[in-house]
Design an enzyme around this catalytic site. Structure first.
Site, mmCIF file in Angstrom:
data_model
loop_
_atom_site.group_PDB
_atom_site.id
_atom_site.type_symbol
_atom_site.label_atom_id
_atom_site.label_comp_id
_atom_site.label_asym_id
_atom_site.label_seq_id
_atom_site.Cartn_x
_atom_site.Cartn_y
_atom_site.Cartn_z
ATOM 1 N N GLY A 1 -2.686 7.804 -6.534
ATOM 2 C CA GLY A 1 -3.215 6.413 -5.823
ATOM 3 C C GLY A 1 -4.121 6.687 -4.479
ATOM 4 N N LYS B 1 1.564 -3.037 -5.693
ATOM 5 C CA LYS B 1 2.225 -3.593 -6.741
ATOM 6 C C LYS B 1 3.365 -2.816 -7.622
ATOM 7 C CE LYS B 1 -1.495 -6.255 -8.386
ATOM 8 N NZ LYS B 1 -2.432 -6.142 -9.570
ATOM 9 N N GLY C 1 -5.284 9.084 -9.982
ATOM 10 C CA GLY C 1 -4.598 8.524 -11.530
ATOM 11 C C GLY C 1 -4.049 9.478 -12.109
ATOM 12 N N ARG D 1 -14.368 16.915 -3.350
ATOM 13 C CA ARG D 1 -14.066 17.474 -4.638
ATOM 14 C C ARG D 1 -15.031 18.560 -4.761
ATOM 15 N NH1 ARG D 1 -13.897 11.457 -7.033
ATOM 16 N NH2 ARG D 1 -11.700 11.221 -6.951
#
Ligand code: AMP
Length: 398
Positions: free
Chosen positions: A356, A200, A379, A29
């Protein structure tokens, strides 16, 4: 980002992982923000860097106070100084006296790192007064924190309203993320294939919904595939299953058929007798998984099917692993997809990996340099791809 001779407040995402001795274990980052900082320095600006680090308010000490020793941005000061080849200054607060004084005396070519924005209650609340105080430190504002662009926080969104349109800008990383994500969503080169995986269905409903408007092929793998397989009458053993999402899965399959989107589900799976790296495993048809067994990866036939769709695509979006890639025995489906995406990219396709856990999956295969773009925002990228307007982006555009 054409600022010159200004005092620039730059919101970066320096939320890096640290070990117990507070050494940075992965500085991706920081590296991603360096081009913006270096460009602003070359243009004779003075730079005030603001970032959060971790979740200090969720990890208060026993006496209810902030664990400043653990969450201070000071841990990053020497690393950043080395990377920029100059002595980065540090302010002991974000909007307090130290930040004000040091900003005031900051000269062109100098860099000041502010203390963790999340030490202030106002940050996560997107508080006006906090944002105003922050804005007063600088002449202009640059947002380069794509990883937090989906949050309407004080330093990522609210602060921008205290700057005129010509006094604020995206940083180079933000520009890149937006350009690449927009390029994939507006894919003019067809076929456009999206690969969606992960645990999911519930996490990816909005993404799939949005993608059905755009793609030619939708490959569904990972744990979420089993709810779709069950919706088609399959026997899925004890594979991951969201009963309350079966109707939704049926509906998404129907929508796809109406829109002419080809859905690809894994014909076979690697099934295991338990969720464990040492579990017994074998190949089975995904619609006929025995009781007591669970699908933890896509099988060899599915790998071939999916790879041939990917290799014939011109635009590719990949979000989420095909199996439990953290366990060696169930990583081969994800790896095969990474190779197929790299192959298609070498043939001229545009490929974007993001949202994700996908970045961890591609990094594990070592093929991250062989795809067109790997997003830094988990996200934030997911929400962008879902078609949402991110507060951090909207605030600059207003
Ligand atoms: P996401 O963050 O939604 O991309 O989900 C990633 C997680 O999904 C990873 O930690 C994988 O281990 C998990 N996952 C992928 N496939 C399966 C599966 N078949 N069964 C259970 N978990 C899975």
């Amino acid at each position: 980002m054409k600022f010159q001779n200004k005092k620039v407040l730059v919101r970066v995402d320096f939320n890096v992982p640290l070990d117990k001795a507070y050494n940075i274990t992965d500085d991706t980052r920081i590296q991603a923000a360096l081009p913006t900082i270096k460009t602003l320095l070359q243009n004779n600006n003075a730079i005030i860097l603001a970032s959060h680090l971790g979740r200090p308010m969720k990890n208060l000490k026993a006496d209810g106070s902030i664990d400043t020793a653990k969450f201070t941005l000071k841990h990053l000061q020497s690393h950043l100084s080395k990377e920029l080849d100059l002595e980065v200054q540090f302010a002991e607060d974000t909007i307090g006296d130290d930040a004000k004084t040091k900003s005031e005396y900051l000269k062109p070519g100098e860099v000041l790192l502010l203390e963790n924005t999340r030490f202030n209650e106002g940050e996560k609340k997107g508080d006006l007064e906090f944002a105003k105080q922050l804005s007063l430190l600088a002449d202009v504002y640059v947002n380069d924190a794509f990883g937090t662009a989906h949050r309407a926080h004080g330093s990522t969104a609210t602060v921008a309203q205290f700057f005129e349109k010509e006094e604020k800008s995206f940083g180079l990383l933000m520009q890149d993320e937006i350009k690449n994500a927009s390029k994939v969503l507006n894919a003019s080169d067809k076929p456009f294939t999206a690969i969606v995986g992960g645990a999911k269905v519930s996490d990816k409903i909005m993404l799939i919904d949005e993608l059905l408007k755009k793609v030619n092929h939708l490959i569904i793998g990972g744990g979420m595939a089993y709810t779709f397989l069950k919706a088609q009458g399959g026997k899925i053993g004890k594979s991951l299953f969201e009963e309350d999402k079966v109707e939704l899965a049926k509906n998404l399959l129907k929508q796809a058929a109406e829109k002419g989107v080809e859905i690809h589900l894994p014909k076979d799976s690697i099934i295991a007798d338990k969720f464990d790296k040492d579990a017994s495993f074998k190949v089975a048809p995904s619609m006929e998984i025995e009781d007591g067994w669970m699908g933890l990866d896509i099988g060899p036939e599915a790998k071939n099917d999916f790879a041939s769709v990917i290799e014939n695509s011109k635009t590719i979006l990949w979000n989420g692993p095909m199996g439990v890639f953290e366990m060696e025995n169930f990583a081969s489906g994800t790896r095969a997809m990474a190779h197929a995406v790299a192959y298609a990219t070498a043939q001229g396709a545009f490929s974007l990996i993001g949202g994700g856990d996908s970045v961890a999956a591609i990094n594990q295969t070592g093929l991250q340099e062989q795809v067109s773009y790997v997003s830094t925002g988990g996200g934030a990228m997911l929400e962008f791809l879902e078609g949402k307007e991110l507060p951090g982006i909207a605030a600059i555009n207003q």
